[in-house]
Write a protein that holds these residues in place. Structure first.
Motif, short mmCIF file in Angstrom:
data_model
loop_
_atom_site.label_atom_id
_atom_site.label_comp_id
_atom_site.label_asym_id
_atom_site.label_seq_id
_atom_site.Cartn_x
_atom_site.Cartn_y
_atom_site.Cartn_z
N GLY A 1 0.80 -1.17 0.11
CA GLY A 1 -0.16 0.26 -0.14
C GLY A 1 0.90 1.29 -0.05
N SER A 2 0.52 2.23 0.70
CA SER A 2 1.01 3.52 0.88
C SER A 2 2.37 3.88 1.61
CB SER A 2 -0.15 4.55 0.79
OG SER A 2 -1.27 4.26 1.50
N ALA A 3 3.06 4.70 1.50
CA ALA A 3 4.37 4.63 2.16
C ALA A 3 5.06 6.15 1.56
CB ALA A 3 5.16 3.49 2.65
N THR A 4 5.99 6.44 2.66
CA THR A 4 6.61 7.72 2.19
C THR A 4 8.07 7.31 2.14
OG1 THR A 4 5.13 9.34 3.20
CG2 THR A 4 7.44 10.11 2.80
N GLN A 5 8.66 7.55 1.02
CA GLN A 5 10.13 7.39 0.67
C GLN A 5 10.86 8.66 0.67
OE1 GLN A 5 11.37 5.99 -3.33
NE2 GLN A 5 9.61 6.79 -4.29
N TYR A 6 12.07 8.54 0.90
CA TYR A 6 12.91 9.96 0.79
C TYR A 6 14.22 9.55 0.07
CZ TYR A 6 15.15 8.35 5.23
OH TYR A 6 16.05 7.87 6.08
N PHE A 7 14.66 10.93 -0.16
CA PHE A 7 16.02 11.11 -1.05
C PHE A 7 17.15 12.24 0.07
CE2 PHE A 7 13.11 9.47 -3.98
CZ PHE A 7 13.57 8.55 -4.45
N ILE A 8 18.11 11.85 -0.06
CA ILE A 8 19.16 12.88 0.85
C ILE A 8 19.96 13.29 -0.20
CG2 ILE A 8 20.50 13.21 2.56
CD1 ILE A 8 19.44 11.18 4.25
N GLY A 9 20.29 14.67 -0.45
CA GLY A 9 21.20 15.18 -1.31
C GLY A 9 21.40 16.57 -1.18
N ASP A 10 21.52 17.33 -2.53
CA ASP A 10 21.80 18.57 -2.58
C ASP A 10 20.73 19.40 -3.54
OD1 ASP A 10 24.13 18.82 -0.78
OD2 ASP A 10 25.12 17.53 -2.44
N PHE A 11 20.72 20.81 -3.14
CA PHE A 11 19.70 21.43 -4.07
C PHE A 11 20.37 22.69 -4.31
CE2 PHE A 11 16.10 24.43 -4.58
CZ PHE A 11 15.48 23.81 -5.95
N ASN A 12 20.33 23.16 -5.69
CA ASN A 12 21.24 24.40 -6.13
C ASN A 12 20.18 25.46 -6.48
OD1 ASN A 12 20.42 23.44 -8.30
ND2 ASN A 12 22.53 23.07 -9.27
N PRO B 1 20.63 13.60 -5.79
CA PRO B 1 20.89 12.81 -4.58
C PRO B 1 22.13 12.14 -4.27
CG PRO B 1 19.90 11.56 -6.40
CD PRO B 1 20.22 12.89 -6.60
N ASP B 2 22.41 12.13 -2.92
CA ASP B 2 23.75 11.46 -2.63
C ASP B 2 23.59 9.72 -3.22
OD1 ASP B 2 24.42 13.65 -1.45
OD2 ASP B 2 24.25 12.70 0.70
N THR B 3 24.71 9.30 -3.35
CA THR B 3 24.49 7.77 -3.70
C THR B 3 24.28 7.11 -2.37
OG1 THR B 3 26.34 8.28 -5.13
CG2 THR B 3 25.98 6.11 -4.94
N MET B 4 23.38 6.37 -2.58
CA MET B 4 22.84 5.54 -1.42
C MET B 4 21.99 4.47 -1.93
SD MET B 4 21.88 7.30 1.97
CE MET B 4 21.87 8.94 1.95
N ASN B 5 21.41 3.56 -0.87
CA ASN B 5 20.82 2.16 -1.56
C ASN B 5 19.08 2.71 -1.48
OD1 ASN B 5 20.69 -0.23 -2.49
ND2 ASN B 5 21.64 -0.97 -0.79
N TYR B 6 18.79 3.36 -2.28
CA TYR B 6 17.45 3.83 -2.39
C TYR B 6 16.38 2.66 -2.55
CZ TYR B 6 19.10 8.27 -2.14
OH TYR B 6 19.85 9.53 -1.51
N PRO B 7 15.01 2.66 -2.23
CA PRO B 7 14.73 3.39 -1.46
C PRO B 7 14.84 3.48 -0.10
CG PRO B 7 13.02 1.62 -1.86
CD PRO B 7 14.38 1.27 -2.73
N LEU B 8 14.76 4.67 0.27
CA LEU B 8 14.75 4.81 2.10
C LEU B 8 13.30 4.95 2.55
CD1 LEU B 8 17.90 7.04 2.40
CD2 LEU B 8 17.75 4.62 2.88
N TRP B 9 13.00 4.68 3.56
CA TRP B 9 11.58 4.77 4.06
C TRP B 9 11.45 5.44 5.35
CZ3 TRP B 9 8.24 3.95 0.27
CH2 TRP B 9 8.44 2.86 -0.91
N LEU B 10 10.58 6.57 5.48
CA LEU B 10 10.42 7.35 6.73
C LEU B 10 9.94 6.82 7.73
CD1 LEU B 10 10.64 10.35 7.88
CD2 LEU B 10 8.20 10.62 7.26
N ASP B 11 8.93 5.56 7.61
CA ASP B 11 8.16 4.97 8.49
C ASP B 11 7.77 3.64 7.83
OD1 ASP B 11 6.03 4.05 10.28
OD2 ASP B 11 5.80 6.17 10.81
N VAL C 1 20.10 8.69 7.81
CA VAL C 1 18.81 8.60 7.78
C VAL C 1 17.99 9.78 8.17
CG1 VAL C 1 19.05 6.19 8.16
CG2 VAL C 1 18.79 7.43 10.03
N VAL C 2 16.82 9.95 7.95
CA VAL C 2 15.79 10.95 8.75
C VAL C 2 15.19 10.37 9.88
CG1 VAL C 2 13.92 12.47 8.26
CG2 VAL C 2 15.61 12.14 6.40
#
Ligand code: FRU
Length: 473
Positions: free
Chosen positions: A221-232, A238-248, A309-310
């Motif tokens: 079902g539904s869930a929230t993924q996130y990315f960590i990186g930079d915005f200009n 996004p930083d190189t990581m093993n996505y997806p990461l999940w908030l909860d 992680v967040v």
């Protein structure tokens, strides 16, 4: 309103009557936290979307206000955000509270409305919509913030299975900056409800991008993924990581985003999510209302030993809800142990905290249960490094085939000790492990409050310390 019904939460926000989904337009102004939300004032199932409205001075106690935004010629009112226009860039007035939302008509388009009385009344902009693209069917959920470095408003918008960023000087004219998301993260469903915001770690600013997806969550079902990186100011990298990461990793935290315009003197990044899942939201067994929000949470960047992680923990204001306190003696447990009668008058609204130190144990679990043999189990598998929540015997299950088929798994980094905070409120549990590095939010529908807690472990012993149970009002 009927506040007496069985599953009406005591200290979580829920709508007075009717259906609620996503939190919308969260913004702080003049001492008030605003919470708007996807709202059907005419029934307890999804439809006729309006923006409901509530305010709070302390993120604990909420005051219901009249509906803020009504369907109009452009459509019903889908999710979006709100900002305070301190420099009057839109020309609606200094410090206007401006809502940016999706008009869901024949096409999904973005519209704005402004309020000069702290959100009590809104006027829709007479040249709506402000952003259209008839080629994209799922084109929605604008989240806007002022980006100082590039001196413009930035809108993150869900566009099918990507997030598109737009820039504007006045909230009325928007131009496309970039698009993110192809070939990265989870694409099990449509992308919704983005949020882009900075957090600092170790003195360095990183940008976090939230993307809710439905379906395709880690446990269905539904869930929230996130990315960590930079915005200009133009692109998100996004930083190189093993996505997806999940908030909860729990099944019931969706479409959450963060508050806008929190004063710099406070400096926190505050979040709230919808405590439900599209897998079964329209079937949950409440009567006069449907759905609650999660506790308001503070987001931070943390290092889990492997990567950033967040983390999320309940805002500190929630501590003021604590009333009577039951303290239990520390226990060294060899196989199992039960704490009976957690609270004298247990209506099912409480918090518990304790620390578990495994000594040679390969797994431990604790479960909350009631006299009807209904239970929520929290299983820490230290070999497989998972925290599983099992709600397969938690109470009412027959309202949906999708509710309790599988255990709900989260990855669990190995630690010497696990500091646990668990919030129970009638039909929800929110577990925060080690200051919110691992979080699960899961609803349940027990026929009586869980008033006992038992521990079990495999091999070795576990030491359970600093056990407190607080009645929450
Ligand atoms: C997410 C969502 C949003 C949309 C809203 C409609 O739960 O599907 O994308 O704007 O709900 O109510």
């Amino acid at each position: 309103y009927n506040y007496d019904e069985t599953y009406r939460p005591i200290y979580h926000f829920s709508p007075p009557y009717g259906w609620m989904n996503d939190p919308n337009g969260m913004v702080y102004k003049d001492g008030e936290y605003h919470l708007f939300y996807q709202y059907n004032p005419y029934g307890t199932r999804w439809g006729n979307m309006h923006w409901g409205h509530a305010v709070s001075k302390n993120l604990r106690k909420w005051e219901h206000l009249p509906v803020a935004l009504f369907p109009d010629a452009l459509g019903t009112i889908f999710s979006g955000s709100a900002v305070i226009d301190k420099n009057n860039t839109g020309g609606f007035g200094k410090d206007a509270l401006i809502a940016i939302y999706t008009s869901a008509g024949k096409n999904q388009t973005q519209s704005i409305a402004y309020s000069l009385d702290n959100g009590r009344t809104f006027t829709t902009y007479n040249q709506n919509p402000v952003l259209t693209d008839s080629n994209i069917v799922d084109f929605r959920d604008p989240k806007v913030f002022w980006h100082d470095a590039s001196a413009q408003w930035i809108m993150s918008l869900a566009t099918s299975q990507t997030i598109t960023f737009y820039g504007s000087k006045n909230l009325k004219e928007w131009n496309k900056l970039s698009e993110f998301g192809e070939g990265i993260g989870s694409h099990g469903g449509v992308w919704e409800c983005p949020d882009l915001f900075p957090l600092t770690y170790d003195g360095k600013t990183k940008w976090v991008l939230f993307v809710s997806i439905n379906p395709g969550g880690p446990n269905g079902g539904s869930a929230t993924q996130y990315f960590i990186g930079d915005f200009n100011g133009k692109t998100f990298t996004p930083d190189t990581m093993n996505y997806p990461l999940w908030l909860d990793y729990g099944r019931d935290n969706y479409a959450g985003v963060t508050w806008s315009d929190i004063p710099a003197t406070d400096g926190r990044r505050l979040f709230i999510g919808w405590m439900n899942n599209w897998d079964y939201a329209n079937n949950t067994p409440t009567e006069n209302f449907c759905s609650a929000m999660t506790l308001p949470r503070e987001l931070k960047l943390a290092h889990n030993g492997e990567h950033l992680v967040v983390s999320s923990i309940p805002v500190k204001e929630i501590n003021e809800l604590r009333r009577e306190n039951q303290r239990f003696d520390n226990q060294k447990i060899e196989k199992s142990y039960t704490f009976d009668k957690l609270l004298k008058d247990n209506v099912g609204a409480y918090e518990m905290e304790f620390v578990v130190k495994p000594q040679g144990a390969t797994a431990f679990e604790f479960k909350l249960f009631n006299q009807n043999n209904e239970q929520m189990r929290f299983i820490f598998d230290l070999k497989n490094k998972t925290l599983a929540v099992d709600r397969s015997k938690s109470g009412k299950l027959d309202f949906s085939d999708n509710f309790a088929q599988t255990v709900i798994n989260a990855p669990l980094p190995t630690k010497n000790s696990y500091k646990i905070r668990l919030f129970v409120d009638k039909n929800s549990t929110e577990i925060f492990v080690n200051d919110g590095e691992v979080v699960q939010t899961n609803t349940m529908f027990p026929t009586a409050a869980y008033n006992s807690l038992s521990f079990d472990n495999e091999q070795g012993i576990i030491s359970v310390e600093n056990i407190n149970v607080y009645n929450l009002k």
